[in-house]
Design a protein around this motif. Structure first.
Motif, PDB file in Angstrom:
ATOM      1  N   GLY A 232       8.860  10.353  -4.576  1.00  5.59           N
ATOM      2  CA  GLY A 232       8.335  11.026  -5.780  1.00  5.59           C
ATOM      3  C   GLY A 232       6.972  10.494  -6.205  1.00  5.59           C
ATOM      4  O   GLY A 232       6.098  11.263  -6.605  1.00  5.59           O
ATOM      5  N   ASP A 233       6.787   9.179  -6.101  1.00  2.15           N
ATOM      6  CA  ASP A 233       5.501   8.597  -6.514  1.00  2.15           C
ATOM      7  C   ASP A 233       4.364   9.066  -5.604  1.00  2.15           C
ATOM      8  O   ASP A 233       3.235   9.271  -6.067  1.00  2.15           O
ATOM      9  CB  ASP A 233       5.561   7.050  -6.468  1.00  2.15           C
ATOM     10  N   ILE A 234       4.682   9.219  -4.320  1.00  5.62           N
ATOM     11  CA  ILE A 234       3.648   9.664  -3.362  1.00  5.62           C
ATOM     12  C   ILE A 234       3.218  11.087  -3.723  1.00  5.62           C
ATOM     13  O   ILE A 234       2.021  11.384  -3.826  1.00  5.62           O
ATOM     14  CB  ILE A 234       4.187   9.608  -1.912  1.00  5.62           C
ATOM     15  N   LEU A 235       4.198  11.945  -3.958  1.00  8.10           N
ATOM     16  CA  LEU A 235       3.878  13.348  -4.255  1.00  8.10           C
ATOM     17  C   LEU A 235       3.172  13.492  -5.596  1.00  8.10           C
ATOM     18  O   LEU A 235       2.355  14.393  -5.779  1.00  8.10           O
ATOM     19  CB  LEU A 235       5.152  14.208  -4.223  1.00  8.10           C
ATOM     20  N   ALA A 236       3.476  12.589  -6.543  1.00  6.84           N
ATOM     21  CA  ALA A 236       2.820  12.656  -7.854  1.00  6.84           C
ATOM     22  C   ALA A 236       1.457  11.952  -7.824  1.00  6.84           C
ATOM     23  O   ALA A 236       0.738  11.934  -8.821  1.00  6.84           O
ATOM     24  CB  ALA A 236       3.715  12.038  -8.919  1.00  6.84           C
ATOM     25  N   GLY A 237       1.102  11.348  -6.690  1.00  9.14           N
ATOM     26  CA  GLY A 237      -0.186  10.659  -6.591  1.00  9.14           C
ATOM     27  C   GLY A 237      -0.240   9.392  -7.423  1.00  9.14           C
ATOM     28  O   GLY A 237      -1.304   8.986  -7.895  1.00  9.14           O
ATOM     29  N   LYS A 238       0.935   8.725  -7.576  1.00 15.26           N
ATOM     30  CA  LYS A 238       0.969   7.511  -8.412  1.00 15.26           C
ATOM     31  C   LYS A 238       0.244   6.367  -7.720  1.00 15.26           C
ATOM     32  O   LYS A 238       0.502   6.068  -6.540  1.00 15.26           O
ATOM     33  CB  LYS A 238       2.426   7.076  -8.653  1.00 15.26           C
ATOM     34  N   LYS A 239      -0.623   5.720  -8.486  1.00 18.25           N
ATOM     35  CA  LYS A 239      -1.337   4.565  -7.940  1.00 18.25           C
ATOM     36  C   LYS A 239      -0.427   3.345  -8.081  1.00 18.25           C
ATOM     37  O   LYS A 239      -0.517   2.599  -9.047  1.00 18.25           O
ATOM     38  CB  LYS A 239      -2.661   4.354  -8.686  1.00 18.25           C
ATOM     39  N   THR A 240       0.444   3.180  -7.117  1.00 15.94           N
ATOM     40  CA  THR A 240       1.372   2.051  -7.151  1.00 15.94           C
ATOM     41  C   THR A 240       0.745   0.840  -6.462  1.00 15.94           C
ATOM     42  O   THR A 240      -0.261   0.964  -5.753  1.00 15.94           O
ATOM     43  CB  THR A 240       2.676   2.401  -6.421  1.00 15.94           C
ATOM     44  N   TRP A 241       1.393  -0.305  -6.621  1.00 15.09           N
ATOM     45  CA  TRP A 241       0.909  -1.514  -5.956  1.00 15.09           C
ATOM     46  C   TRP A 241       0.878  -1.296  -4.445  1.00 15.09           C
ATOM     47  O   TRP A 241      -0.038  -1.752  -3.757  1.00 15.09           O
ATOM     48  CB  TRP A 241       1.811  -2.705  -6.305  1.00 15.09           C
ATOM     49  N   LEU A 242       1.874  -0.567  -3.948  1.00 15.25           N
ATOM     50  CA  LEU A 242       1.964  -0.325  -2.505  1.00 15.25           C
ATOM     51  C   LEU A 242       0.733   0.455  -2.021  1.00 15.25           C
ATOM     52  O   LEU A 242       0.093   0.087  -1.030  1.00 15.25           O
ATOM     53  CB  LEU A 242       3.237   0.472  -2.162  1.00 15.25           C
ATOM     54  N   TYR A 243       0.441   1.520  -2.734  1.00 15.66           N
ATOM     55  CA  TYR A 243      -0.673   2.377  -2.333  1.00 15.66           C
ATOM     56  C   TYR A 243      -2.004   1.631  -2.448  1.00 15.66           C
ATOM     57  O   TYR A 243      -2.824   1.668  -1.526  1.00 15.66           O
ATOM     58  CB  TYR A 243      -0.688   3.637  -3.201  1.00 15.66           C
ATOM     59  N   LEU A 244      -2.212   0.956  -3.572  1.00 19.03           N
ATOM     60  CA  LEU A 244      -3.501   0.284  -3.795  1.00 19.03           C
ATOM     61  C   LEU A 244      -3.703  -0.846  -2.790  1.00 19.03           C
ATOM     62  O   LEU A 244      -4.814  -1.058  -2.293  1.00 19.03           O
ATOM     63  CB  LEU A 244      -3.582  -0.244  -5.231  1.00 19.03           C
ATOM     64  N   THR A 245      -2.627  -1.554  -2.479  1.00 13.28           N
ATOM     65  CA  THR A 245      -2.751  -2.634  -1.499  1.00 13.28           C
ATOM     66  C   THR A 245      -3.003  -2.048  -0.117  1.00 13.28           C
ATOM     67  O   THR A 245      -3.838  -2.563   0.642  1.00 13.28           O
ATOM     68  CB  THR A 245      -1.484  -3.512  -1.516  1.00 13.28           C
ATOM     69  N   ALA A 246      -2.318  -0.969   0.206  1.00 16.20           N
ATOM     70  CA  ALA A 246      -2.545  -0.316   1.502  1.00 16.20           C
ATOM     71  C   ALA A 246      -4.007   0.123   1.616  1.00 16.20           C
ATOM     72  O   ALA A 246      -4.657  -0.122   2.646  1.00 16.20           O
ATOM     73  CB  ALA A 246      -1.610   0.880   1.659  1.00 16.20           C
ATOM     74  N   LEU A 247      -4.535   0.723   0.547  1.00 21.24           N
ATOM     75  CA  LEU A 247      -5.941   1.160   0.577  1.00 21.24           C
ATOM     76  C   LEU A 247      -6.880  -0.006   0.839  1.00 21.24           C
ATOM     77  O   LEU A 247      -7.843   0.111   1.596  1.00 21.24           O
ATOM     78  CB  LEU A 247      -6.320   1.764  -0.774  1.00 21.24           C
ATOM     79  N   SER A 248      -6.572  -1.144   0.205  1.00 20.47           N
ATOM     80  CA  SER A 248      -7.475  -2.289   0.341  1.00 20.47           C
ATOM     81  C   SER A 248      -7.411  -2.899   1.748  1.00 20.47           C
ATOM     82  O   SER A 248      -8.342  -3.567   2.175  1.00 20.47           O
ATOM     83  CB  SER A 248      -7.159  -3.352  -0.712  1.00 20.47           C
ATOM     84  N   LEU A 249      -6.314  -2.659   2.471  1.00 20.29           N
ATOM     85  CA  LEU A 249      -6.164  -3.255   3.799  1.00 20.29           C
ATOM     86  C   LEU A 249      -6.452  -2.265   4.933  1.00 20.29           C
ATOM     87  O   LEU A 249      -6.588  -2.662   6.088  1.00 20.29           O
ATOM     88  CB  LEU A 249      -4.729  -3.785   3.976  1.00 20.29           C
TER      89      LEU A 249
END
Ligand code: IPE
Ligand code: IPE
Ligand code: MG
Ligand code: MG
Ligand code: MG
Length: 329
Positions: A232-249
């Motif tokens: 659900g968070d992925i589809l809602a575009g939630k900026k979670t710790w998982l997503y932000l950390t993935a982006l940074s790496l």
């Protein structure tokens, strides 16, 4: 102080569950109260009222003194969920259709408003000498949660969010409430200002760990157990710790795939979730998120050390923090 032996967490949960089992919303009009009855009967883990009772117990008060504000804080939590599900467009919660899905958005708004007021009324049911600090703590928390929820929605639209801003957002939307529950339990037990501050900070740390765990379960949890829609968070575009950390790496290619999947440039929802999960796996995000939550757990433990209360009661704070860190539900 002549203290009785410490209660167990199981006893505190059982008292809480009995209290909520006897709470019904049968007033009229039905359209306003039935959704509330539905929401409260669907349960949930009841962590917040347990924390309230637990804190009163840690500081030596009979738990009965904290029962009404404990109910108020759990009702407030349920109110936030009813509105949160509208904001997040979430179809299921606790394995059942969300209030706005089962009824409609207008009903969820108004029933939620009524629940918020009922919660506030329960907060007033404390000894007169504790009324002002309890209400001050409650209303400050309400405003903080609203701030956090607004940041959460703002961040959906914002391409760049720093980890620092994310952590402040989850402190506000999630962590201040368990912190306030602990503080209120302490207030009704006439705990010292120092102890109130320490237990509040313990609550913030376990609350942040709790939300990182929630973000993890949103991606990796078992829907049947977790009771919320997976991804659900992925589809809602939630900026979670998982997503932000993935982006940074991420490398360039991973970053492009990740942002496209997250922003809905790819239209198939299952595909969007699968791409994000694959990149999370490539970057070891699940493991890193667990470590991050553990670091907050450790920070909470340092606060427990500093709290001035009997060791057998402080052990309950350690035990519940451990349970929350490893939760699957
Ligand atoms: C859900 O809280 C909202 C978050 C802060 C993640 P809980 O996971 O405590 O919800 P229930 O009450 O147990 O369903
Ligand atoms: C919860 O955040 C914060 C509040 C409800 C105040 P989430 O949106 O992550 O909670 P869930 O996952 O819907 O329970
Ligand atoms: Mg939300
Ligand atoms: Mg939500
Ligand atoms: Mg969530």
């Amino acid at each position: 102080m002549n203290l009785q032996p410490a209660m167990s967490l199981a006893e505190l949960y059982s008292l809480t569950n009995r209290t909520f089992a006897s709470l019904t919303f049968t007033d009229e009009p039905e359209g306003l109260f039935q959704p509330l009855d539905y929401c409260i009967k669907n349960g949930g883990k009841r962590i917040r009222p347990v924390l309230t009772l637990l804190s009163a117990h840690v500081f030596g008060a009979p738990v009965e003194k904290a029962i009404n504000p404990a109910i108020g804080l759990e009702l407030f939590h349920n109110f936030t969920l009813i509105h949160d599900d509208i904001m997040d467009n979430a179809p299921i919660r606790r394995g059942q259709p969300t209030v706005f899905t089962k009824w409609n958005t207008n009903t969820a708004i108004l029933s939620g408003d009524a629940l918020f007021a009922i919660a506030g009324e329960y907060m007033t049911r404390v000894d007169d000498i504790h009324l002002r600090p309890v209400l001050e703590t409650f209303y400050k928390t309400v405003i903080d949660v609203c701030k956090g929820q607004q940041y959460d929605m703002d961040f959906e639209k914002q391409p760049l969010v720093s980890i620092e801003d994310y952590l402040e957002m989850i402190r506000l939307k999630t962590a201040v409430l368990p912190a306030a529950c602990l503080k209120v339990g302490g207030i009704v037990a006439s705990a010292s200002e120092k102890n109130l501050q320490l237990i509040y900070e313990y609550g913030e740390h376990i609350g942040i760990a709790f939300q990182i765990r929630d973000d993890l379960l949103d991606v990796y949890g078992d829907t049947a157990k977790f009771g919320k829609m997976s991804g659900g968070d992925i589809l809602a575009g939630k900026k979670t710790w998982l997503y932000l950390t993935a982006l940074s790496l991420a490398d360039k290619k991973q970053r492009q795939q990740l942002t496209e999947a997250y922003n809905g440039i790819i239209s198939n929802n299952d595909e969007r979730i699968a791409i994000v999960k694959r990149i999370f796996d490539e970057l070891n995000i699940e493991h890193l998120a667990r470590k991050k939550a553990e670091a907050y757990y450790q920070a909470a433990m340092l606060k427990v050390n500093e709290i001035d209360a009997p060791a057998d009661r402080k052990n309950l704070l350690i035990e519940i923090a451990g349970q929350l860190l490893s939760r699957e539900v």
